[in-house]
Design a protein around this motif. Structure first.
Motif, short mmCIF file in Angstrom:
data_model
loop_
_atom_site.label_atom_id
_atom_site.label_comp_id
_atom_site.label_asym_id
_atom_site.label_seq_id
_atom_site.Cartn_x
_atom_site.Cartn_y
_atom_site.Cartn_z
N PRO A 14 0.92 -1.04 -0.06
CA PRO A 14 0.01 0.18 0.12
C PRO A 14 0.84 1.30 0.12
O PRO A 14 1.82 1.24 0.39
N ALA A 15 0.33 2.53 -0.61
CA ALA A 15 0.91 3.63 -0.63
C ALA A 15 1.48 4.01 0.75
O ALA A 15 2.50 4.81 1.02
N ALA A 16 0.66 3.96 1.65
CA ALA A 16 1.22 4.45 3.26
C ALA A 16 2.45 3.49 3.44
O ALA A 16 3.39 4.33 4.32
N VAL A 17 2.65 2.34 3.28
CA VAL A 17 3.78 1.38 3.80
C VAL A 17 5.04 2.09 2.76
O VAL A 17 6.21 2.41 3.44
N ARG A 18 4.56 2.34 1.50
CA ARG A 18 5.78 2.81 0.49
C ARG A 18 6.21 4.25 0.96
O ARG A 18 7.40 4.62 1.11
N ASP A 19 5.11 5.08 1.52
CA ASP A 19 5.49 6.38 1.89
C ASP A 19 6.55 6.56 3.05
O ASP A 19 7.38 7.18 3.31
N THR A 20 5.85 5.54 4.10
CA THR A 20 7.01 5.34 5.19
C THR A 20 8.24 5.02 5.01
O THR A 20 9.40 5.51 5.50
N LEU A 21 8.55 4.08 3.84
CA LEU A 21 9.82 3.47 3.62
C LEU A 21 10.68 4.87 2.88
O LEU A 21 11.94 4.87 2.91
N ASP A 22 9.90 5.66 2.32
CA ASP A 22 10.44 6.79 1.32
C ASP A 22 10.72 7.96 2.34
O ASP A 22 11.54 8.94 1.92
N GLY A 23 10.39 7.90 3.69
CA GLY A 23 10.87 8.94 4.48
C GLY A 23 9.75 9.57 5.43
O GLY A 23 10.07 10.53 6.28
N ASN A 24 8.48 9.18 5.36
CA ASN A 24 7.49 9.63 6.47
C ASN A 24 8.00 9.21 8.00
O ASN A 24 8.07 8.23 8.25
N PRO A 25 8.05 10.32 8.73
CA PRO A 25 8.72 9.90 10.17
C PRO A 25 7.99 9.61 11.13
O PRO A 25 8.37 9.28 12.09
N VAL A 26 6.49 9.58 10.97
CA VAL A 26 5.52 9.45 12.08
C VAL A 26 4.74 8.09 11.48
O VAL A 26 4.69 7.76 10.48
#
Length: 502
Positions: A154-166
């Motif tokens: 999912p996009a949320a997981v990919r965003d987290t791996l890309d640098g989303n810090p929270v």
């Protein structure tokens, strides 16, 4: 309740259900201070707060800006709850703090999460070329490991791996076997942070406390970073060790080499003893020696000496003069105050058979020669240490090996091996000479291994110094049977032709 920023309105019921099951109190307010939503945990802690009413003053919690005029407040836990969380985090640190294997850290993370933190857990660790390794478990099921394409997450997981810090809530569209059997599970994803940014992502369901989840992720991030750093350092050390290991001597027609090498610290694979052989015009240059000190520093110096000799042989092939050049290099800072002992020589096979050896000695044990009749001779070779004074005196000796005879070079790890009845007696040169008297017919590789084994048998499993052995054996001259066959055939044809004419 208004949906969090970035989530479609259709997701709001699922997100409300997710927040309703949190043990941590959550308030959602707008910029004007009006409460838009409170979960049951917040209602229990702040019964006077109502949806549509004003936000209370002096909130004890963590404020998170959601954007679009919305603010989330995560209320701090009670002291009893905080004690439970502190105990869990301490147990987490004890469990993963000493792990230096990234795979074990990932597996332990999922086990800890599903045992005390969430209903199901998935840890995603990116690898290369758009792939990731996953560890996952749900309920009491054992942890499993799989590989997935990052694009399938999912996009949320990919965003987290890309640098989303929270940490952020999301819905997994279509469901996933990683988190159980729900058709569209509501989950939270939190980054596992390392020094360079997100190293992994942890996805959980049925989470009770987002703050605890983030604290847990921080502990895991520290452990995972330590394990990855250790793995990187181990790869570097292995590469450096490989580059410092003695190289097999280059083959030379008319002679054979035998080698044996055993460092004092077996876990390092390298030590302060060294040997080598390289082709030169008319034969080969060979050497064996030892540097002062032990461990990594000694191993680095041995590598520098070996590489220096490889280069210097192209400009100087006289062993004695070559030792003087190496001595100057050590004094100019290559060794940083350390020195070496060494036997350096050239081997020149003779057309009529045998080898002419020219040896130079730099403070090392003199070589032994195994003659064809079984006698063992000590070469009269002396000399001063290499890398100590500006004008050292290095010994020189020339000898001839007949076919089947061997010159043996060795380090003091052989003769100074301590063993015997009391475990303190040195093996010594006399025992070595006696043992070699019956080895004159041995091939060079077998002889070198025999010398190493003699020292190890004498040690009886005790600690020892570095051991290095180099044997140079003159091989018999072989006449080509193909050439003899050709001459014989020519003579036969000639005789046959003569008989026919007559």
């Amino acid at each position: 309740m208004n949906a969090p920023i970035g989530a479609p309105d259709t997701a709001a019921p699922a997100l409300v259900q997710l927040l309703d099951h949190l043990d941590e109190g959550v308030l959602l307010c707008d910029d004007a201070g009006t409460v838009l939503y409170r979960n049951p945990a917040a209602a229990r802690r702040l019964p006077a707060v109502t949806v549509g009413g004003p936000m209370p003053d002096g909130l004890n919690g963590r404020r998170v800006e959601l954007g679009a005029g919305q603010v989330a407040w995560y209320l701090h836990q009670t002291s009893e709850r905080a004690d439970d969380h502190a105990a869990f985090l301490a147990a987490t640190a004890r469990r993963v703090g000493g792990m230096l294997n990234a795979d074990r850290v990932c597996r332990a993370t999922v086990e800890l999460a599903v045992s005390s933190l969430a209903g199901a857990a998935l840890l995603v660790l990116p690898t290369r070329r758009g792939r990731a390794r996953c560890w996952h478990a749900a309920g009491s099921a054992p942890v499993r490991q799989d590989q997935v394409a990052l694009a399938s997450l999912p996009a949320a997981v990919r965003d987290t791996l890309d640098g989303n810090p929270v940490a952020q809530p999301f819905l997994w569209p279509g469901g996933t076997p990683f988190l159980g059997s729900e058709a569209t599970p509501a989950a939270w994803v939190v980054p596992i942070l390392a020094a360079g940014g997100p190293a992994a992502a942890l996805v959980v369901t049925e989470i009770a406390d987002v703050t605890l989840l983030e604290d847990f992720a921080a502990r895991i991030g520290a452990a995972l970073e330590a394990a990855q750093l250790y793995a990187a350092q181990s790869r570097v050390a292995a590469t450096l060790q490989e580059s410092l290991l003695p190289e097999p001597p280059a083959p030379v027609t008319g002679l054979t080499w035998g080698t044996a090498y055993r460092p004092a610290r077996s876990t390092m694979h390298i030590g302060g003893d060294f040997y080598g052989a390289h082709p030169i015009a008319g034969g080969a240059m060979f050497f064996l020696g030892d540097v002062s000190g032990k461990g990594v520093d000694a191993a680095v110096l041995t590598g520098q000496v070996r590489h220096s000799l490889r280069a210097l042989r192209r400009v100087e092939d006289d062993p004695q003069r070559l030792l003087h050049v190496l001595n100057d290099m050590l004094l100019e800072g290559l060794s940083d105050g350390r020195f070496a002992t060494m036997v350096l020589g050239t081997a020149q096979p003779r057309p009529s058979g045998g080898i002419r050896l020219t040896l130079a000695g730099g403070g090392h044990l003199p070589p032994l020669v195994l003659r064809a009749d079984g006698t063992v001779e000590t070469v009269a070779l002396r000399g001063m240490l290499v890398g100590v004074i500006d004008e050292p005196v290095f010994g020189r000796h020339t000898l001839h090996l007949a076919p089947g005879e061997t010159c043996l070079l060795f380090t003091d790890g052989v003769t100074e091996a301590r063993g015997g009845h009391r475990g303190a007696e040195m093996y010594g040169l006399r025992r070595l000479t006696t043992a070699l008297a019956g080895c004159a017919t041995m091939p060079a590789p077998a002889l070198a291994e025999r010398v190493e084994q003699l020292a190890m048998d004498w040690l009886g499993g005790r600690e020892h110094d570095d051991i290095a052995v180099l044997a140079v054996r003159a091989e018999p001259v072989r006449t080509s049977p193909r050439h003899l066959h050709s001459v014989h055939q020519s003579a036969t044809v000639h005789r046959s032709a003569t008989v026919t004419v007559s």
